[in-house]
Design a protein around this motif. Structure first.
Motif, PDB file in Angstrom:
ATOM      1  N   CYS A 113      31.224 -36.621 -10.902  1.00 52.29           N
ATOM      2  CA  CYS A 113      31.893 -35.366 -10.535  1.00 52.29           C
ATOM      3  C   CYS A 113      32.736 -34.859 -11.700  1.00 52.29           C
ATOM      4  O   CYS A 113      32.751 -33.656 -11.992  1.00 52.29           O
ATOM      5  CB  CYS A 113      32.782 -35.572  -9.304  1.00 52.29           C
ATOM      6  SG  CYS A 113      31.867 -36.029  -7.824  1.00 52.29           S
ATOM      7  N   ALA A 114      33.428 -35.759 -12.355  1.00 55.68           N
ATOM      8  CA  ALA A 114      34.308 -35.348 -13.449  1.00 55.68           C
ATOM      9  C   ALA A 114      33.522 -34.715 -14.594  1.00 55.68           C
ATOM     10  O   ALA A 114      33.956 -33.717 -15.177  1.00 55.68           O
ATOM     11  CB  ALA A 114      35.127 -36.545 -13.954  1.00 55.68           C
ATOM     12  N   ILE A 164      30.771 -33.103 -14.389  1.00 53.07           N
ATOM     13  CA  ILE A 164      30.326 -31.768 -13.968  1.00 53.07           C
ATOM     14  C   ILE A 164      31.477 -30.773 -14.145  1.00 53.07           C
ATOM     15  O   ILE A 164      31.298 -29.675 -14.678  1.00 53.07           O
ATOM     16  CB  ILE A 164      29.818 -31.790 -12.507  1.00 53.07           C
ATOM     17  CG1 ILE A 164      28.563 -32.647 -12.407  1.00 53.07           C
ATOM     18  CG2 ILE A 164      29.548 -30.368 -12.018  1.00 53.07           C
ATOM     19  CD1 ILE A 164      28.057 -32.869 -10.981  1.00 53.07           C
ATOM     20  N   GLY A 165      32.662 -31.200 -13.716  1.00 46.48           N
ATOM     21  CA  GLY A 165      33.828 -30.333 -13.896  1.00 46.48           C
ATOM     22  C   GLY A 165      34.057 -29.992 -15.359  1.00 46.48           C
ATOM     23  O   GLY A 165      34.302 -28.838 -15.718  1.00 46.48           O
ATOM     24  N   ALA A 166      33.929 -30.992 -16.202  1.00 44.98           N
ATOM     25  CA  ALA A 166      34.185 -30.775 -17.627  1.00 44.98           C
ATOM     26  C   ALA A 166      33.077 -29.963 -18.289  1.00 44.98           C
ATOM     27  O   ALA A 166      33.315 -29.246 -19.255  1.00 44.98           O
ATOM     28  CB  ALA A 166      34.353 -32.121 -18.335  1.00 44.98           C
ATOM     29  N   LEU A 205      31.661 -27.503 -16.908  1.00 47.44           N
ATOM     30  CA  LEU A 205      31.951 -26.109 -16.556  1.00 47.44           C
ATOM     31  C   LEU A 205      32.989 -25.472 -17.464  1.00 47.44           C
ATOM     32  O   LEU A 205      33.050 -24.251 -17.586  1.00 47.44           O
ATOM     33  CB  LEU A 205      32.407 -26.025 -15.096  1.00 47.44           C
ATOM     34  CG  LEU A 205      31.253 -26.007 -14.104  1.00 47.44           C
ATOM     35  CD1 LEU A 205      31.753 -26.224 -12.695  1.00 47.44           C
ATOM     36  CD2 LEU A 205      30.484 -24.687 -14.208  1.00 47.44           C
ATOM     37  N   THR A 206      33.825 -26.270 -18.088  1.00 42.73           N
ATOM     38  CA  THR A 206      34.790 -25.679 -19.015  1.00 42.73           C
ATOM     39  C   THR A 206      34.182 -25.529 -20.405  1.00 42.73           C
ATOM     40  O   THR A 206      34.871 -25.135 -21.333  1.00 42.73           O
ATOM     41  CB  THR A 206      36.086 -26.515 -19.122  1.00 42.73           C
ATOM     42  OG1 THR A 206      35.761 -27.794 -19.678  1.00 42.73           O
ATOM     43  CG2 THR A 206      36.737 -26.702 -17.766  1.00 42.73           C
ATOM     44  N   ASN A 209      32.146 -28.020 -22.108  1.00 43.61           N
ATOM     45  CA  ASN A 209      31.912 -29.247 -22.874  1.00 43.61           C
ATOM     46  C   ASN A 209      30.495 -29.775 -22.723  1.00 43.61           C
ATOM     47  O   ASN A 209      29.845 -29.571 -21.704  1.00 43.61           O
ATOM     48  CB  ASN A 209      32.865 -30.340 -22.391  1.00 43.61           C
ATOM     49  CG  ASN A 209      34.288 -30.070 -22.776  1.00 43.61           C
ATOM     50  OD1 ASN A 209      34.714 -30.443 -23.852  1.00 43.61           O
ATOM     51  ND2 ASN A 209      35.015 -29.363 -21.926  1.00 43.61           N
ATOM     52  N   PHE A 240      34.585 -21.965 -17.433  1.00 47.02           N
ATOM     53  CA  PHE A 240      35.716 -21.894 -16.512  1.00 47.02           C
ATOM     54  C   PHE A 240      36.986 -21.722 -17.364  1.00 47.02           C
ATOM     55  O   PHE A 240      37.159 -22.386 -18.385  1.00 47.02           O
ATOM     56  CB  PHE A 240      35.831 -23.181 -15.694  1.00 47.02           C
ATOM     57  CG  PHE A 240      35.243 -23.040 -14.312  1.00 47.02           C
ATOM     58  CD1 PHE A 240      34.006 -22.441 -14.128  1.00 47.02           C
ATOM     59  CD2 PHE A 240      35.936 -23.494 -13.189  1.00 47.02           C
ATOM     60  CE1 PHE A 240      33.460 -22.301 -12.856  1.00 47.02           C
ATOM     61  CE2 PHE A 240      35.406 -23.361 -11.922  1.00 47.02           C
ATOM     62  CZ  PHE A 240      34.173 -22.767 -11.751  1.00 47.02           C
ATOM     63  N   HIS A 287      38.706 -18.815 -10.772  1.00 47.51           N
ATOM     64  CA  HIS A 287      37.540 -19.631 -11.071  1.00 47.51           C
ATOM     65  C   HIS A 287      37.396 -20.607  -9.912  1.00 47.51           C
ATOM     66  O   HIS A 287      38.350 -21.333  -9.605  1.00 47.51           O
ATOM     67  CB  HIS A 287      37.730 -20.410 -12.370  1.00 47.51           C
ATOM     68  CG  HIS A 287      37.985 -19.527 -13.564  1.00 47.51           C
ATOM     69  ND1 HIS A 287      36.989 -18.816 -14.186  1.00 47.51           N
ATOM     70  CD2 HIS A 287      39.122 -19.238 -14.227  1.00 47.51           C
ATOM     71  CE1 HIS A 287      37.504 -18.126 -15.201  1.00 47.51           C
ATOM     72  NE2 HIS A 287      38.804 -18.366 -15.240  1.00 47.51           N
ATOM     73  N   ALA A 311      37.970 -35.255  -7.889  1.00 45.55           N
ATOM     74  CA  ALA A 311      37.253 -35.849  -9.021  1.00 45.55           C
ATOM     75  C   ALA A 311      36.697 -34.755  -9.931  1.00 45.55           C
ATOM     76  O   ALA A 311      36.787 -34.845 -11.156  1.00 45.55           O
ATOM     77  CB  ALA A 311      36.137 -36.765  -8.515  1.00 45.55           C
ATOM     78  N   PHE A 312      36.135 -33.722  -9.333  1.00 45.91           N
ATOM     79  CA  PHE A 312      35.677 -32.586 -10.136  1.00 45.91           C
ATOM     80  C   PHE A 312      36.876 -31.956 -10.852  1.00 45.91           C
ATOM     81  O   PHE A 312      36.806 -31.635 -12.048  1.00 45.91           O
ATOM     82  CB  PHE A 312      35.032 -31.521  -9.238  1.00 45.91           C
ATOM     83  CG  PHE A 312      33.619 -31.812  -8.788  1.00 45.91           C
ATOM     84  CD1 PHE A 312      32.533 -31.278  -9.468  1.00 45.91           C
ATOM     85  CD2 PHE A 312      33.361 -32.587  -7.672  1.00 45.91           C
ATOM     86  CE1 PHE A 312      31.225 -31.513  -9.051  1.00 45.91           C
ATOM     87  CE2 PHE A 312      32.058 -32.834  -7.227  1.00 45.91           C
ATOM     88  CZ  PHE A 312      30.987 -32.290  -7.923  1.00 45.91           C
ATOM     89  N   GLY A 355      37.958 -33.612 -13.978  1.00 48.20           N
ATOM     90  CA  GLY A 355      37.128 -33.265 -15.132  1.00 48.20           C
ATOM     91  C   GLY A 355      37.492 -31.913 -15.717  1.00 48.20           C
ATOM     92  O   GLY A 355      37.552 -31.738 -16.942  1.00 48.20           O
ATOM     93  N   VAL A 356      37.741 -30.956 -14.843  1.00 46.10           N
ATOM     94  CA  VAL A 356      38.121 -29.622 -15.310  1.00 46.10           C
ATOM     95  C   VAL A 356      39.451 -29.693 -16.055  1.00 46.10           C
ATOM     96  O   VAL A 356      39.598 -29.191 -17.169  1.00 46.10           O
ATOM     97  CB  VAL A 356      38.233 -28.633 -14.128  1.00 46.10           C
ATOM     98  CG1 VAL A 356      38.790 -27.294 -14.590  1.00 46.10           C
ATOM     99  CG2 VAL A 356      36.878 -28.446 -13.450  1.00 46.10           C
ATOM    100  N   SER A 398      39.621 -31.705 -19.384  1.00 45.30           N
ATOM    101  CA  SER A 398      38.877 -31.063 -20.467  1.00 45.30           C
ATOM    102  C   SER A 398      39.485 -29.726 -20.873  1.00 45.30           C
ATOM    103  O   SER A 398      39.129 -29.169 -21.898  1.00 45.30           O
ATOM    104  CB  SER A 398      37.416 -30.857 -20.055  1.00 45.30           C
ATOM    105  OG  SER A 398      37.320 -29.930 -18.998  1.00 45.30           O
TER     106      SER A 398
END
Ligand SMILES: Cc1ncc(C[n+]2csc(CCOP(=O)(O)OP(=O)(O)O)c2C)c(N)n1
Ligand SMILES: Cc1ncc(C[n+]2csc(CCOP(=O)(O)OP(=O)(O)O)c2C)c(N)n1
Ligand code: SF4
Ligand code: SF4
Ligand code: SF4
Ligand code: SF4
Ligand code: SF4
Ligand code: SF4
Ligand SMILES: [Mg+2]
Ligand SMILES: [Mg+2]
Lengths: 74, 382, 269, 181, 382, 269, 74, 181
Positions: free
Chosen positions: E63-64, E66-68, E70-71, E73, E221, F62, F73-74, F77-78, F81
């Motif tokens: 999950c992490a 995927i989040g990163a 989107l920004t 990376n 994002f 967003h 958890a998502f 990551g956002v 980063s």
């Protein structure tokens, strides 16, 4: 608590890995590592039967047999 | 007729089947469109001394039923796609440790959160290959509530017979639709009970040593025999090993205990199949449309028949090859991008004559959709 | 009985490294079981994956070696389906509180009668020395070459907040205390957590220059103090040992028995 | 009887689905004919128009989705807008005068009945509105015997409410019967 | 030679490849035999301003990243079987939401905890079908460290090009073995960078509206365009829909964007293949043994060649059919119970001539094992 | 700005049931954002799956609508980063603390700068009324026809024990307090948890005969009391509202910046 | 705080779902549900501009415009 | 050189694997020949006998597992018992006199060297025992140039320790060289 007297310091040589915990932590310096890095009761006469070596041996290698336990057959 | 007539959802038919089969422990986590199974069992299980627990997630649910199976219970969990994905690691554990259990997946539209309140049949291949590593699996399905009941009972029977997890792959239409169910009388359907070891107390019991008939008698946790259960490769006592010979033998045992019994395990029904020039192969809710169409066409004298799969894994390769031999064309009717199609193509002598009639938009595939594919095959355009 | 009678002797010497504290926890657990006079057939030990988890292979009880982090979830199934069994679940710190954190807090919340032992060596031993959620900041680990920045959980506080009804802490140095706490935890009706600080000389010790096993274990004498002790009062930076929580609350399986009674009444009505 | 395809539609709280289930239960359990019932799930069901499909037939019912319904019942304007157009030419469209304003003619028999008003006036409890609708429907179209529905109701509702439901059913039945063809 | 020569583990070659490709965010949870990847990146990433995080489990790791992603990376996670099972739900999310990311699975012996420190190739089918619902996936592999590096770079390139998760399926032997690696100079291998939208600020941006060339430009994002990302079926703005037409179109897009580009995506190598009467098809560490054998036999004049698959999914059906046409026999050499075998059989014109040379005991399959199968095929016994 | 300028108006009226408290939380959150004067482009809202999770579709930031239980958890990551973004993660009680419990405690442990909002309606709304880990014992739910026996977490205590550095509680009745707490939580550097008690009239309310939305919301006035209030002192059975934790501890992303500095130094050396 | 005066009670009819929260919780009983179950300001003159209806409306249907906010154009 | 297959074996802390890696690094980086190195993982590595395989060759090395090793190095009795029997007829078996008692003859050249004792006596730091072994090996068999190994060492160990390692290497080299054939 009745004062216990040492009958035997049983050390299972094949199980002992020579970590030295029993040696370092015996309050009476009863134990030593031998040439093959196995724990041996070097000074059993000093033993005060506190059983800490038995309880702290990670390899279940030590049993402190005392007189009170005689009938036990352990 | 003495048997109780009910008008129920497919999910309730599954619950009735599970209770009939002797379910005594359920652990689950709610998810559409399977939730009614949990809700009904929360009510029904304690009333008969069984146990229901809502766990913190699907992983825990899967683990909990494995634990409860080991104490001698017949166990089940139910979920849908996202939860089925989460259970995969523990399903693999049940394969490896050979723990009887039943996992229901009432399929919705995937992938991911997908189309949660709409029908899909996209988890067929996942049921076979969702967990890591080689393994084998039994997966059953049904297209009507009487069969939902019967296949649920079969699932428990097979789980016990083969000491393996069994997956029940239903779909949203079957799960939610209501129709008639005749609940059989006790004794009417055969039940397989847990095979317990006859090794007496104090004699060495081998949890992983098959008898001559291939079955592995169990001993309940808490009983007289203490042994080890692990997800590692293990010896006949259940203790870990990485001995190459034992590793290879255990894996082959896990594969063979199912592959060598394909005829015993697989289930299908034939509808209007005699002399069919067009063979529809289908399962679950899709099969209803296939049958609908075949019934209609047969009435007009056309030679169309249906093979309805009631078991999906192991795939009944030989049966399909055999039954499709004479067919002019074979249509696999399913609600995915051709998961069973690939199996059928690999099974038949002439893969070029196998076509897909599918729908993946969340709507139940209709007889008209199949007709359209038929027209194209017959060179009559769309 | 001798504690050697509670183990599967054919697997000894065991696979743990020389001086690994996990062996001491095994040792102390067996003494606790022996002193409680429990029958081997009444005990189920469930473990996850990790060096710690090997413990289930060594004890001669019903043993269930499960998946990394999931031991408590399996144990919940065993216990609820057979409440008369005694469930003991030894776990590594990663096992219990990284991947297994959710099952830990939920088992505590339900107050299901299971004894959870957290074998806290502040490292992932089995995979070779990565930091864990109990490592705390400032240590060296293979995945923290520049030292950790991750704060650690306080297992005691977390277990308490989640609802555990018995919570205690000991160390491999304090063997007698450990035996006593384990006895109380196992006897306690409800979810019991015993955190035991334990040494991994191979990874944690070597990486962090904490010396050999004997040195590591002795350190516990100096960095901990008994709850209520003068030492602790004078130096609150010490890690407290002893019993932190011991309360009575309805146990989950017992509560479920009442559900069964209510359900039967409703069906009968 | 060779087969009826019906759509019940309305909004969440109106008991549309219960009505459909009762009809199915009555048919299957008390008349030995086949029925399948299905319904829309999801966000739509949480506010928007709810729909339940039901098919009654002597023979096996394979495809359970209703297309070209013989009868469409609409209890809200939104449901009417969405589902009335699907009706089979020559079918029957039943709406409640309180909730639905008929917008344009379809090739079907359009029956508007003051079911809600009647229930409110005669019983005062809107909760049995759906049972009244069911009564009107059975009055209008000879789908199954009224006794069968009443048995199904008796099996589903608590003893104290059977009387109330029976009255609602009869109120509807009386409204519908005169229009039966 | 200017390029840096290294003597490294395969896991390190993967790390070098990822850094070369521009990896800037890694989240993971340790597991043998992939752990070195995390360990090396914990050291390397921050030194170049990237970020490494050890998450609480594999689910969170997936999950992490995927989040990163989107920004903006380039992201990766690495694991092995049990962790790969846990990641499946979130991998499906990345498929559905079309998030570029790379997932490394260094395979060990499965199923379940299995044979953790020994080699296996049992997760091939799981890589394709492990998550629920229809979807499509790209999976690459390699048999030597130069290729581990190259394929890792390819994985990042393909993830960006197709906006999709890409799986790197290595195995324990490749991961742990040390051999030579020539790290290419910057610029030597082509890199695909994140395609960012050129839609200006305040103009409506459609994250899910493909350009004419099929690619979907992204917007980071935190940037000028605010939009929605979901695991539900969605419209071109990323907002949920269950509209049947949109559902069906999105799913077909997810399948087609890969299936329609099989030639563009798939990679293989040929060793001694010209005129080969015996064709060995293999991949990963197994391929080394196949090549070893072929090299040896060719030296003796025998016509044996190897097709080494560097991509496993999508399966290069046509290439295999074509290349095996003239072969007398085809041997699939792998360390599982025949996962690629099934694909090859389904691909070739004459499945009866396809045989399996495998080993599933945790040991690397040896040239001698393949020889044995060859002897049997040739009617020369065992 | 009007709060209507922060939403995607084309999706209104929204899909929540009449009287659903989730709408009030959306309302209050938008006021908080507005009063803080945050730019829409600087905010990322990450949600899981549930009725509550729909909130991400409605706000014009967003937005990342993820998987059930995994929003944090998502979000991690956002955030890690791109630390300059403001991360807000509204979650249902099941989402946050059943399936998502582990991510919740670990995000708290790390003290990563994310604002977690627990939209606690004590029920699984989206799936139709099953009990949650916050339901508590004695309630009716579709999976608890004989009433629940599961104890509930105290979110405040759990968050505190796990390491959250800002922890507060409010209700949908106390809109002004909610706005204030959300402002403080969002401004707080570190992991902030705001639990908001909210009504699900459709499932929780109906099953437990708690009346219509208005009645349910008014009940919050009577069953809660401000921390430090007389009312609370006199009746400790009341649920406390207000700020429970507000402390400073190193924030995760900031700590990571230092790792980068150290790593660069070592490489340079 | 300056005393605010009501300029307008804006209620978006299409958004209002008639939940009745604003009606029940207005301290001055300013609001009512009309025949179509939509909230309407029945007694705006009693409004004390506390804005609780606005802040508690789950449907974002209410805005209380007061004189101080005049220049705002909201 | 057409190809060497070697096995290094011993117990966990002896640096057996490091020695194998150094040999590989020296070969690949400093001599431009090919090498593959692999090792046993898992429980066995945590106490029992550790083994590292290494193959050196001019041409490509496909199959990386060592069978019939030309050279087997055993630094513990357990390792000797497990791995010595695999040796290729005519190969070379190198053992340390302190740790291994030769039990029975194999069809290979058996070389016992007092490497540990030498290190202890001359340097006093058992930590460089493995480097001494490497030296002895290179002395014995002309696998690669000593300078290459020394370069590899220099690259791996902290500057302060290069000297120490170099000495250990030479001690070993001197022990081995006289026995080179
Ligand atoms: C799902 C999954 N993820 C990761 C692993 C790899 N793994 C095995 S044990 C372990 C951690 C061990 O640490 P801990 O729990 O603290 O136990 P210890 O070895 O320190 O006793 C890990 C990460 C695994 N087996 N399964
Ligand atoms: C992995 C997974 N398991 C289960 C579900 C089904 N599911 C969706 S939302 C939800 C719970 C919703 O409850 P809560 O989080 O309290 O949010 P609410 O709807 O009450 O706002 C569940 C169980 C899912 N979508 N994914
Ligand atoms: S503590 Fe045990 S293993 Fe360690 S040296 Fe003493 S006897 Fe041996
Ligand atoms: S019993 Fe006590 S005194 Fe005696 S040897 Fe053991 S530790 Fe020493
Ligand atoms: S690695 Fe650490 S935890 Fe594992 S056995 Fe060795 S000392 Fe114990
Ligand atoms: S079901 Fe409950 S939580 Fe969901 S929208 Fe309706 S009232 Fe809100
Ligand atoms: S609170 Fe909002 S939705 Fe409810 S009645 Fe008032 S204006 Fe309408
Ligand atoms: S602002 Fe206050 S007084 Fe005025 S209508 Fe709203 S709630 Fe009533
Ligand atoms: Mg640990
Ligand atoms: Mg909720």
């Amino acid at each position: 608590m009745a004062k216990r007297r040492l009958r035997e310091l049983v050390i299972r040589r094949e199980w002992c890995k020579g970590c030295g915990i029993c040696v370092a932590l015996c309050p009476k310096q009863v134990l030593e590592l031998d040439g093959e890095d196995k724990s041996v009761p070097a000074r059993p006469e000093d033993c005060i039967c506190c059983r800490m070596c038995e309880l702290r041996c990670p390899d279940l290698a030590i049993t402190v047999l005392t007189d009170e336990e005689e009938g036990d057959g352990a | 007729m003495a048997r109780k007539v009910r008008f129920v959802q497919g999910n309730e038919a599954c619950v009735e089947g599970a209770l009939y089969a002797g379910l005594s422990f359920y652990a689950g986590y709610p998810i559409t469109p399977s939730t009614e199974i949990a809700e009904l069992l929360a009510e029904r299980l304690p009333a008969r001394g069984g146990r229901f627990i809502q766990m913190e997630d699907e992983i825990a649910s899967m683990c909990a039923i494995i634990g409860a199976s080991l104490t001698g219970n017949k166990v089940m969990t139910a979920t849908s796609g996202p939860g089925f994905s989460l259970k995969q690691e523990a399903i693999g554990y049940a394969c490896m440790a050979e723990i009887p259990c039943v996992i229901v997946n009432v399929q919705r539209g995937g992938p991911s959160t997908g189309n949660p309140t709409h029908v899909g049949q996209g988890d067929i291949n996942q049921a076979r290959w969702g967990t890591h590593g080689d393994h084998n699996i039994i997966a059953l399905t049904a297209s009507n509530h009487q069969d939902v009941f019967a296949m649920t009972v079969e699932a428990f029977n097979m789980a016990e017979t083969y000491r393996t997890p069994v997956v029940l792959l239903f779909d949203e239409v079957i799960g939610h639709m209501r129709e008639k169910l005749l609940v059989p009388e006790p004794g009417e359907l055969p039940l397989v009970e847990r095979l317990r070891t006859s090794v007496p107390k104090d004699v060495d019991y081998h949890p992983y040593l098959p008898r001559e008939d291939g079955r592995l008698p169990m001993s309940d946790f808490g009983g007289e025999h203490r042994y080890n259960v692990t997800g590692l490769y293990h010896d006949m006592w259940g203790f870990p090993t990485s001995n190459p010979k034992m590793v290879s033998e255990l894996l082959r045992h896990l594969i063979d205990k199912i592959d060598n019994r394909v005829h015993e395990i697989t289930r299908h029904k034939e509808h209007f199949l005699e002399g069919a020039r067009y063979v529809l192969i289908s399962y679950g809710a899709s099969a209803r449309s296939a049958i609908h169409l075949a019934r209609e066409r047969r009435a007009r004298g056309e030679r169309i028949g249906v093979i309805e799969l009631q078991s999906l894994w192991p795939f009944p390769r030989e049966m399909i090859r055999e039954k499709c031999r004479e067919a002019k064309a074979v249509l696999v009717v399913e609600m995915n991008m051709g998961q069973m199609l690939a199996q059928v193509r690999a099974a038949v002598a002439d893969p070029e004559k196998v076509f897909l009639a599918n729908r993946v938009d969340g709507k139940l595939i209709a007889p008209a959709d199949i007709k359209q594919v038929l027209r194209v095959i017959q060179g009559r355009g769309v | 009985m001798a504690i050697q009678d509670y183990i599967r002797q054919r697997f000894f010497p065991h696979l743990w490294c020389p001086g690994c504290g996990h062996g001491i926890i095994l040792n102390n657990l067996l003494h606790a079981v022996d002193e409680l006079g429990l029958a081997k057939n009444d005990i189920v030990v469930t473990s996850g994956i990790g060096c710690s988890a090997r413990i289930s292979g060594y004890v001669d009880f019903h043993t269930l070696h499960t998946l990394h982090g999931r031991a408590l979830a399996f144990a919940t199934g065993v216990k609820l389906s057979r409440p008369e069994l005694t469930l003991i679940v030894p776990m590594g710190d990663g096992d219990a509180l990284a991947i297994g954190g959710n099952h830990f807090i939920h088992a505590a919340r339900r107050n299901i009668d299971i004894t959870a032992i957290v074998m806290n060596n502040r490292i992932y031993g089995m995979t070779g020395g990565q930091f864990s959620p109990l490592s705390g900041p400032g240590i060296l680990a293979t995945t923290a070459p520049y030292r950790t920045i991750d704060p650690n959980f306080d297992v005691v506080e977390l277990a308490r907040a989640a609802g555990a009804t018995f919570v205690a802490r000991s160390t491999t140095y304090h063997a007698l205390e450990t035996i006593d706490l384990l006895k109380r935890a196992i006897s306690h009706k409800g979810f019991a957590v015993v955190e035991i600080l334990t040494q991994c000389p191979t990874y944690y010790g070597r990486k962090n220059k904490e010396g050999e096993a004997a040195e590591m274990i002795e350190r516990y004498k100096h960095i901990t103090a008994k709850i209520g002790s003068k030492a602790l009062e004078e130096n609150p930076a010490l890690i407290p040992r002893g019993v932190f929580v011991e309360v009575g609350r309805p146990e989950y399986c017992e509560a479920y028995e009442e559900v069964i009674v209510r359900a039967r009444q409703e069906v009968a009505a | 009887m060779s087969g009826w395809r019906l759509v019940f539609s309305g909004s969440g709280g109106q008991g549309v689905i219960t009505a459909a289930i009762l009809l199915g239960e009555a048919a299957v359990i008390h008349e030995g004919i086949n029925a399948v019932q299905s319904q829309s799930y999801g966000a739509a069901a949480r506010g928007g128009a709810t729909r339940s499909d039901i098919i009654l037939a002597d023979e096996a019912i394979d495809f359970p989705v209703v297309t070209e319904p013989h009868i469409v019942v609409c209890l809200t304007q939104e449901a009417y807008t969405s589902f009335a157009p699907e009706i089979r030419p020559g079918g029957t469209l039943l709406t409640d005068t309180r909730f639905v304003k008929i917008a344009h003619r379809v090739d079907a028999r359009q029956i508007e009945l003051p079911m809600y008003e009647t229930v409110l006036r005669e019983i005062g409890k809107p909760i049995v509105f759906n049972i009244c609708v069911l009564g009107a429907l059975i009055g209008l179209a000879d789908l199954i015997r009224p006794e069968s529905i009443l048995k199904a109701i008796a099996h589903r509702v608590p003893a104290d409410f059977i009387e109330l439901n029976t009255r609602a059913f009869h109120l509807g039945f009386e409204l519908g019967l005169p229009l039966r063809r």
